[in-house]
Design an enzyme around this catalytic site. Structure first.
Site, PDB file in Angstrom:
ATOM      1  N   PHE A 199       1.063  12.540 -47.609  1.00 58.62           N
ATOM      2  CA  PHE A 199       1.035  14.014 -47.560  1.00 58.62           C
ATOM      3  C   PHE A 199       1.753  14.612 -46.351  1.00 58.62           C
ATOM      4  CE2 PHE A 199      -3.833  14.355 -46.285  1.00 58.62           C
ATOM      5  CZ  PHE A 199      -3.572  13.762 -45.079  1.00 58.62           C
ATOM      6  N   GLU A 200       1.893  15.910 -46.379  1.00 63.41           N
ATOM      7  CA  GLU A 200       2.694  16.679 -45.409  1.00 63.41           C
ATOM      8  C   GLU A 200       4.132  16.143 -45.332  1.00 63.41           C
ATOM      9  OE1 GLU A 200       0.911  18.604 -42.335  1.00 63.41           O
ATOM     10  OE2 GLU A 200      -1.119  18.368 -43.093  1.00 63.41           O
TER      11      GLU A 200
END
Lengths: 595, 257
Positions: free
Chosen positions: A404-405
């Site tokens: 993620f990110e």
């Protein structure tokens, strides 16, 4: 002191120890905030981590701890003072998130709220929008979420389909679409939602959970961070008042990506904190657990794992705080006042410059955490596979950090991409430096090392590795020209070199900087950590360099470069075994991460 | 009310201690320091009292090298109004009588109504400072305090006695109150309060200005007690263990021949 290091510049010039910020430079207040956070996590949150993870998507405990965190001021770090914030900058943000990180699910909820959830409002909100929402987010009365990803638009975020159409009376935007994998989805009161207008312009909105047409979909059943909320958010002709448009029409994608940069940095710092906690649990366990009549920590097999973990965490910590220091120092040089409406424009220009270092931090720290979590399971042995022991949770919780990110793949892709862009724009003299590097590589050198300079072997190696990077980047650009963006394998190999170089340099310069201020025992530990880290990173860099050479070159050029790599990745790591044992023994004796 | 709380900074008790080269104390390098646990209870109670009695002023005091300012700052962040740092790089070589007299020297002109301390320090553990200080200032003294209430003109405390007993005690002011574990739950200083504490007054006084007495007791040396040789634990089946035991007794003792 020379001029503040520019983004990407570490690859083309020598950096001195006085240019790096280290965890040893933290202020008394920052250390106190770490203590408050650490105590809160240890005493209040950790005892509930298993209950949160096994709650079957009942988030009452999670929310109650979020409220407590709000009362302690843990959400106040980035917000300006007039909205009840403390406006303390990214170094303080790193300090706090590092201490929150061991609490897995809670940590993810925290970071999503304070980081990507609240930052768009802080940066782009109007006075009215901030007055209305920001104090609520700072106090924890409301929880925030960031809605970018869609079922068919992950890494390709701009391929989003959510559409916002201005109503006929011009009072509302009518929002339709589905957002996927929204952290804090079920517990958030305010969503920052990104969409497109029918004309194809990107827009961002502050969407209250109670707005007509907003609904929360199914909770995902996840591998790790199971106590955090990850849900779909649906918008079915949702009516968003025009005053809740965040930023301007056409700015949506900018807002989305700018806060991601900081999110990535914060994620790196959090990974450092989680890795330290996992390591310490494993050392305590290994001190206690006996096989063949001896504690596990008496065995070389375990000592080496501990030494490699400690040196890896040491590099990760050094690079994360170095970047934090660069950020805060650059921000402090902004000419306009904080009350200037354009302040955050300058702020982003400042931060954007370090996008390369930011991606490096995200990739290095998240992969380091995964390696640590994996070895921690191994040290626990069979018990590492059992839910009753903490290793299993660390292992599952860590994995998402590489996804993620911004996946580590997109971040690797960005590293050389952004560097080349800087070169093209004339911000970094890459072409010139690549030429010089080629000359250096082709010229034999018989210079002896000046052994009176501290860490001279490591410093020489770093300089050589930079040369090698420039030679290979130069060769790649020469071959592919502007089509290089299609050569992902080549770009990734270059990224791996840059990641290794920044990590190694951060580890060495930190030890160099603090060396005179620490006890003799600590000096040895710094030396050992530097040796182990340099050796390990250099092996990885050499491999990436060779890969890049074989990918790009052939014939005589290839042979010249391969022999250059051999020469320029040479590192005399004499005493490596001793260094590993010393580092391990110190960690084992104190049952703590030593720095 | 004028309130004083005295706190000491001690190493994290889970640290690995070594004796220093003088053999008079432990080696202070590479240790992580924090507030003595008993003193945290004292600080919390002092802050609560200050918050309850309007117009009160709470001062926090600590003796030691530069690093003890961190302990003072923490109590400021908990809610104290100002800090006094008695700078002494050799605090660890002073005896309780000297430290108490230095504090008394400072406190005598301040006319504190109440002084909170911990029952004892976690590292030295002499538990002498508070009673000595009370004696020097001619204040009432009460120790092992596990509950505290401010009344009109006096305070009422519960003391922890042996055998699970407690005593309810009325204490005339001014008084020194030495706090026991469990008196309260010390608060975490919030981030905003940590920042506010930065702007609070923190004055440093040199120990020489306050210390006028010679020590009464002297620590000759600190040492680790000799370890007794560990026993042997036999494991396995009963008959095998019996054989093993007989073997050991034959080889290593004169019991079985």
């Amino acid at each position: 002191m020379s001029e503040l290091l520019k983004g990407g510049e570490f690859l083309i010039r020598e950096v001195s120890k006085d240019e790096v910020f280290t965890p040893e430079d933290l202020s008394s207040e920052q250390k106190q905030m770490m203590e408050t956070t650490e105590q809160f996590i240890k005493n209040e949150v950790m005892p509930d981590v298993d209950a949160m993870d096994n709650s079957n998507h009942n988030f009452d405990l999670l929310v109650s701890h979020m409220k407590q965190a709000g009362e302690l001021g843990l959400f106040s770090i980035y917000a300006p003072e007039e909205y009840d914030g403390l406006d303390l900058g990214l170094t303080t943000g790193a300090c706090v998130v590092e201490k929150i990180a061991p609490a897995g699910s809670f940590s993810v909820a925290y970071a999503a709220h304070v980081g990507i959830g609240s930052l768009p409002l802080i940066y782009y909100g109007t006075k009215e929008q901030k007055e209305k929402y920001l104090p609520k987010l700072v106090s924890g009365e409301w929880i925030a979420a960031y809605c970018l990803t869609e079922p068919d638009a992950g890494t390709d975020a701009l391929g989003m389909r959510a559409v916002a159409k201005l109503s006929d009376d011009g009072k509302y935007y009518i929002l339709n679409g589905t957002k996927q994998f929204i952290t804090n989805g079920s517990i958030a009161d305010l969503y920052t939602v990104f969409a497109k207008t029918p004309e194809g312009e990107y827009v961002a909105f502050l969407v209250e959970r109670n707005f007509e047409g907003v609904s929360v979909g199914r909770e995902e059943d996840k591998m790790g961070i199971r106590g955090s909320s990850t849900a779909q958010i649906m918008f079915d002709n949702a009516k968003i008042p025009v005053e809740n448009l965040l930023g301007k029409v056409g700015e949506g994608h900018k807002i989305a990506f700018q806060v991601l940069d900081e999110g990535r940095f914060v994620l790196g710092a959090a990974a450092v904190g989680a890795a330290k906690a996992a390591l310490e649990d494993a050392v305590v366990y290994a001190n206690d657990r006996k096989q063949f009549g001896m504690p596990l920590t008496k065995f070389g097999a375990i000592k080496e794992k501990i030494a490699d973990m400690v040196s890896g965490i040491y590099s990760a910590e050094s690079l994360a705080y170095r970047l934090a220091g660069l950020y805060d120092e650059r921000v402090s040089t902004i000419d306009v006042g904080k009350d200037d409406p354009d302040y955050y424009k300058y702020y982003h220009k400042a931060l954007e410059d370090y996008a390369v270092e930011c991606s490096i931090t995200k990739v290095y720290c998240s992969e380091l955490l995964d390696k640590v979590a994996d070895e921690v399971v191994q040290i626990y042995g069979g018990y590492g596979f059992i839910k009753e022991y903490p290793a299993e949770r660390y292992y599952r919780d860590s994995r998402i950090n590489r996804i993620f990110e911004g996946t580590n793949e997109i971040n690797r892709y960005l590293v050389p991409g952004m560097l080349l862009k800087k070169g093209m724009k004339g911000e970094l003299p890459l072409v010139q430096k690549a030429k010089e590097a080629l000359d250096i590589m082709m010229t034999p050198s018989f210079e002896e090392l000046d052994e009176s300079v501290r860490f001279i072997k490591e410093k020489t190696l770093i300089s050589n590795l930079k040369t090698m990077f420039l030679v290979l980047a130069g060769a790649a650009v020469q071959k592919y020209m502007d089509k290089i963006k299609n050569e992902q394998e080549v770009l990734f190999a270059l990224a791996d070199m840059a990641i290794g170089i920044f990590s190694m340099e951060s580890a060495v310069l930190r030890a160099d900087k603090v060396y005179d201020k620490v006890s003799d025992a600590k000096k040895k530990i710094f030396e050992s950590a530097v040796k182990v880290a340099t050796f390990n990173l250099n092996e990885d860099i050499a491999k990436a360099a060779k890969k890049a050479a074989y990918f790009v070159e052939e014939g005589d050029n290839l042979m010249a470069i391969i022999s250059g790599i051999r020469r320029f990745t040479k590192y005399d790591a004499s005493g490596l075994l001793q260094a590993k044992r010393e580092l391990a023994n110190y960690t084992i004796e104190n049952a703590k991460y030593p720095f | 009310m004028k309130i004083l709380v005295c706190v000491k900074q001690v190493p994290d008790m889970e640290s690995k201690f070594k004796i220093d080269s003088s053999s008079k104390w432990y080696d202070q390098s590479d240790l992580v320091y924090k507030i003595n646990e008993y003193d945290e209870y004292a600080a919390e109670e002092a802050v609560r009292l200050k918050e309850k009695v309007s117009g009160s002023e709470l001062t926090v005091l600590s003796i030691g090298p530069e690093r003890v300012k961190d302990a003072i700052r923490k109590v400021l962040a908990m809610g104290a109004d100002k800090g006094i740092h008695i700078l002494d790089n050799e605090e660890h070589l002073k005896d309780p009588f000297q430290k108490a007299s230095a504090i008394a020297e400072y406190a005598k002109s301040e006319n504190f109504d109440i002084i909170f301390t911990g029952l004892q320090s976690q590292d030295r553990g002499s538990a002498q400072l508070a009673p000595l200080l009370a004696g020097m200032l001619n204040y009432s003294f009460v120790s092992t305090v596990v509950a505290f209430e401010n009344k009109e003109g006096y305070v009422e405390v519960a003391r922890e006695l042996e055998g699970g007993l407690r005593a309810k005690v009325k204490v005339k002011l001014p008084a020194v109150v030495a706090c026991q574990l469990g008196l309260n739950t010390p608060r975490y200083p919030t981030l905003p309060n940590i920042m506010k504490a930065k702007r609070k007054e923190l004055k440093t006084v040199n120990i020489e200005e306050l210390l006028k007495v010679e020590p009464l007791i002297e620590t000759e040396k600190v040492y680790f007690p000799e370890r007794k040789a560990g026993g042997i634990v036999l494991e396995g089946k009963a008959d095998e263990m019996a054989d093993e035991l007989i073997k050991i007794l034959k080889e290593k003792t004169q019991v079985v021949k």
